[in-house]
Write a protein that holds these residues in place. Structure first.
Motif, PDB file in Angstrom:
ATOM      1  N   GLY A 197     -21.993  28.360  -8.209  1.00  0.00           N
ATOM      2  CA  GLY A 197     -23.188  27.528  -8.378  1.00  0.00           C
ATOM      3  C   GLY A 197     -23.517  27.192  -9.813  1.00  0.00           C
ATOM      4  O   GLY A 197     -24.623  26.758 -10.120  1.00  0.00           O
ATOM      5  N   GLU A 215     -31.924  26.558  -2.554  1.00  0.00           N
ATOM      6  CA  GLU A 215     -30.960  25.829  -3.383  1.00  0.00           C
ATOM      7  C   GLU A 215     -31.587  25.553  -4.743  1.00  0.00           C
ATOM      8  O   GLU A 215     -32.801  25.573  -4.910  1.00  0.00           O
ATOM      9  CB  GLU A 215     -30.556  24.527  -2.682  1.00  0.00           C
ATOM     10  CG  GLU A 215     -29.503  23.679  -3.379  1.00  0.00           C
ATOM     11  CD  GLU A 215     -28.243  24.445  -3.760  1.00  0.00           C
ATOM     12  OE1 GLU A 215     -28.203  24.936  -4.909  1.00  0.00           O
ATOM     13  OE2 GLU A 215     -27.328  24.555  -2.929  1.00  0.00           O
ATOM     14  N   ASN A 216     -30.724  25.320  -5.718  1.00  0.00           N
ATOM     15  CA  ASN A 216     -31.152  25.003  -7.079  1.00  0.00           C
ATOM     16  C   ASN A 216     -31.989  23.722  -7.115  1.00  0.00           C
ATOM     17  O   ASN A 216     -31.662  22.736  -6.452  1.00  0.00           O
ATOM     18  CB  ASN A 216     -29.909  24.854  -7.963  1.00  0.00           C
ATOM     19  CG  ASN A 216     -30.221  24.293  -9.327  1.00  0.00           C
ATOM     20  OD1 ASN A 216     -30.133  23.091  -9.531  1.00  0.00           O
ATOM     21  ND2 ASN A 216     -30.591  25.151 -10.255  1.00  0.00           N
ATOM     22  N   GLY A 253     -23.640  21.994 -13.599  1.00  0.00           N
ATOM     23  CA  GLY A 253     -24.888  21.331 -13.960  1.00  0.00           C
ATOM     24  C   GLY A 253     -25.807  22.117 -14.869  1.00  0.00           C
ATOM     25  O   GLY A 253     -26.961  21.726 -15.062  1.00  0.00           O
ATOM     26  N   LEU A 298     -22.935  17.126  -3.087  1.00  0.00           N
ATOM     27  CA  LEU A 298     -23.352  17.925  -4.234  1.00  0.00           C
ATOM     28  C   LEU A 298     -22.170  18.662  -4.843  1.00  0.00           C
ATOM     29  O   LEU A 298     -21.359  19.262  -4.137  1.00  0.00           O
ATOM     30  CB  LEU A 298     -24.414  18.949  -3.816  1.00  0.00           C
ATOM     31  CG  LEU A 298     -25.852  18.472  -3.718  1.00  0.00           C
ATOM     32  CD1 LEU A 298     -26.737  19.605  -3.210  1.00  0.00           C
ATOM     33  CD2 LEU A 298     -26.371  17.954  -5.049  1.00  0.00           C
ATOM     34  N   GLU A 299     -22.101  18.615  -6.164  1.00  0.00           N
ATOM     35  CA  GLU A 299     -21.068  19.336  -6.913  1.00  0.00           C
ATOM     36  C   GLU A 299     -21.724  20.594  -7.478  1.00  0.00           C
ATOM     37  O   GLU A 299     -22.522  20.518  -8.418  1.00  0.00           O
ATOM     38  CB  GLU A 299     -20.551  18.450  -8.045  1.00  0.00           C
ATOM     39  CG  GLU A 299     -19.362  18.991  -8.774  1.00  0.00           C
ATOM     40  CD  GLU A 299     -18.037  18.514  -8.177  1.00  0.00           C
ATOM     41  OE1 GLU A 299     -17.014  18.734  -8.821  1.00  0.00           O
ATOM     42  OE2 GLU A 299     -18.040  17.942  -7.081  1.00  0.00           O
ATOM     43  N   ILE A 300     -21.412  21.764  -6.902  1.00  0.00           N
ATOM     44  CA  ILE A 300     -22.094  22.980  -7.348  1.00  0.00           C
ATOM     45  C   ILE A 300     -21.214  23.886  -8.210  1.00  0.00           C
ATOM     46  O   ILE A 300     -21.723  24.721  -8.945  1.00  0.00           O
ATOM     47  CB  ILE A 300     -22.653  23.789  -6.163  1.00  0.00           C
ATOM     48  CG1 ILE A 300     -21.521  24.285  -5.250  1.00  0.00           C
ATOM     49  CG2 ILE A 300     -23.654  22.955  -5.377  1.00  0.00           C
ATOM     50  CD1 ILE A 300     -21.984  25.276  -4.207  1.00  0.00           C
ATOM     51  N   VAL A 339     -24.181  14.541  -7.942  1.00  0.00           N
ATOM     52  CA  VAL A 339     -23.689  14.055  -6.656  1.00  0.00           C
ATOM     53  C   VAL A 339     -22.416  13.264  -6.912  1.00  0.00           C
ATOM     54  O   VAL A 339     -22.417  12.285  -7.659  1.00  0.00           O
ATOM     55  CB  VAL A 339     -24.720  13.165  -5.935  1.00  0.00           C
ATOM     56  CG1 VAL A 339     -24.119  12.570  -4.662  1.00  0.00           C
ATOM     57  CG2 VAL A 339     -25.966  13.968  -5.577  1.00  0.00           C
ATOM     58  N   GLY A 382     -28.364  17.976 -11.639  1.00  0.00           N
ATOM     59  CA  GLY A 382     -27.838  17.928 -10.279  1.00  0.00           C
ATOM     60  C   GLY A 382     -26.807  16.818 -10.205  1.00  0.00           C
ATOM     61  O   GLY A 382     -27.048  15.696 -10.652  1.00  0.00           O
ATOM     62  N   GLN A 422     -29.806  29.788 -10.674  1.00  0.00           N
ATOM     63  CA  GLN A 422     -28.468  29.696 -10.112  1.00  0.00           C
ATOM     64  C   GLN A 422     -28.483  30.203  -8.671  1.00  0.00           C
ATOM     65  O   GLN A 422     -28.930  31.314  -8.389  1.00  0.00           O
ATOM     66  CB  GLN A 422     -27.496  30.514 -10.959  1.00  0.00           C
ATOM     67  CG  GLN A 422     -26.053  30.464 -10.487  1.00  0.00           C
ATOM     68  CD  GLN A 422     -25.204  31.518 -11.163  1.00  0.00           C
ATOM     69  OE1 GLN A 422     -25.680  32.247 -12.030  1.00  0.00           O
ATOM     70  NE2 GLN A 422     -23.954  31.611 -10.757  1.00  0.00           N
ATOM     71  N   ASN A 426     -30.169  20.495  -8.262  1.00  0.00           N
ATOM     72  CA  ASN A 426     -29.284  20.022  -7.201  1.00  0.00           C
ATOM     73  C   ASN A 426     -30.073  19.288  -6.126  1.00  0.00           C
ATOM     74  O   ASN A 426     -29.668  18.224  -5.645  1.00  0.00           O
ATOM     75  CB  ASN A 426     -28.531  21.193  -6.567  1.00  0.00           C
ATOM     76  CG  ASN A 426     -27.431  21.743  -7.451  1.00  0.00           C
ATOM     77  OD1 ASN A 426     -27.049  21.109  -8.430  1.00  0.00           O
ATOM     78  ND2 ASN A 426     -26.933  22.911  -7.126  1.00  0.00           N
TER      79      ASN A 426
END
Length: 385
Positions: free
Chosen positions: A230, A185-186, A233, A224-226, A219, A217, A151, A189
């Protein structure tokens, strides 16, 4: 008012540059047409982009109307260099690329024991392998993005399964070591971002990473949808069996406890009484028509299909992409998952293997740094096509 005008100019510049990247080559007159910006604004912006060496005047175009022949503009993909790293529990992948993601050099450390004590030394060794005889560019290395399975929120690692990253301020340490910006970043993602940027024309997609954890991940409309902190996903922590196996997150019966690669390898190893199991060994057994392995993979496909079905119902993607060594080496595994999607809406969504032949997370890491340098969020590049 000054701030507002500056923001508008910045947005217009990003819009013009993105259009030049999309079109590959385009005239100033055509730019004015497709962006609805007046010719004076287009002229001023392209002049600045030329000064900044981000675009080039490539050639004289054909004359379609009376007047001077147009000068065609193109993106200067060799204006800068980018580094992407992917940190696994026992590997580090690295790649150096140009500003369009085209590969210059890659390096992999595999089957490596990574500890708190040797972590930064190993990262240094990967970076060192990427550095020899760097191509001459205007900007040099403009950034490095690091993918991790955990995360992440705003470059801060909140949680991860890696013992070696516990209690390490990753960004602070890496930014202190290198003279270019470093982001983290993850991994799931970044895999999704890599697919969006380099392999797909869709604006809405999900990339499912099947490794030691299961991450999705997402999109959505090119971004990106976090989610909050975070968390978006976390497919591995959706419930498969209520009151099932205990999970470290606090729940019981999480998908992660039934079909991560770690679980798959461990259970097949035990069932077949093998000393060692990896994706190559499982693929070999599967293609030798080993009944035990084929049945077990069939069960794992059913479990994964449940998780993917739920994700499709929540996010309605145009495409689901699987990122795993198992699906790459056993393409039939993807077909099994697709066949287990019984929902009429889920069945309409294609589930495919990643079209990126080597590590989508690396390409997502590259895209992440490029987006920030160019100030373009919904960026499409075709260096892999």
């Amino acid at each position: 008012m000054i701030s507002s005008k500056y923001t508008i100019r910045e947005q217009n510049e990003a819009q013009i540059l993105n259009q030049i990247i999309k079109e590959k080559e385009i005239s100033r007159a055509k730019l004015s047409q497709v962006t609805s910006l007046n010719k004076a604004s287009v002229s001023a912006i392209t002049k600045k982009l030329l000064t900044d060496h981000l675009i080039l005047e490539k050639r004289i175009g054909e004359l379609n109307t009376p007047g001077r022949k147009p000068i065609m503009l193109t993106f200067n993909n060799k204006a800068a260099l980018v580094i992407g790293l992917d940190l696994g529990y026992n590997y580090i992948d690295g790649m150096l690329s140009f500003l369009d993601g085209s590969e210059i050099r890659r390096f992999q450390l595999t089957e490596t024991t990574i500890t708190k004590e040797n972590f930064f030394h190993l990262v240094d060794s990967v970076i060192t392998e990427l550095m020899p005889q760097l191509p001459q560019t205007v900007y040099g290395i403009i950034g490095m993005t690091v993918a991790i399975q955990g995360q992440v929120l705003h470059d801060k690692v909140i949680s991860t399964a890696y013992d070696y990253l516990a209690d390490i301020d990753l960004i602070q340490e890496l930014n202190a070591k290198f003279d270019f910006p470093v982001n983290v970043e993850n991994e799931a993602n970044l895999s999704a971002l890599g697919e969006y940027t380099f392999s797909s024309h869709f604006e809405n997609l999900i990339s499912v990473s099947l490794h030691n954890s299961i991450g999705a991940g997402i999109v959505k409309n090119g971004k990106l949808e976090i989610g909050k902190k975070g968390y978006a996903g976390q497919l591995g922590h959706t419930i498969l069996f209520p009151d099932g196996r205990k999970c470290g997150c606090g729940n019981h019966g999480c998908l992660k406890q039934y079909c991560t690669t770690q679980i798959i390898y461990s259970e097949i190893k035990q069932a077949k009484n093998l000393a060692k199991v990896n994706s190559d060994i499982i693929a070999e057994l599967y293609h030798q028509n080993d009944e035990t392995v084929q049945k077990m993979l069939g069960d794992y496909a059913k479990y994964l299909a449940i998780g993917i079905n739920n994700t499709i119902m929540l996010y309605a993607p145009e495409l689901v992409i699987l990122n795993s060594a198992l699906t790459k080496k056993i393409p039939e595994f993807v077909t099994m998952i697709q066949n287990n999607l019984k929902n009429q809406f889920a069945k309409e969504v294609n589930v495919i293997n990643s079209p990126i032949s080597w590590n989508p997370a690396i390409y997502g890491a590259i895209a992440f740094s490029i987006q920030r340098f160019l100030n373009i969020e919904q960026l499409k590049l075709d260096s892999l096509k």
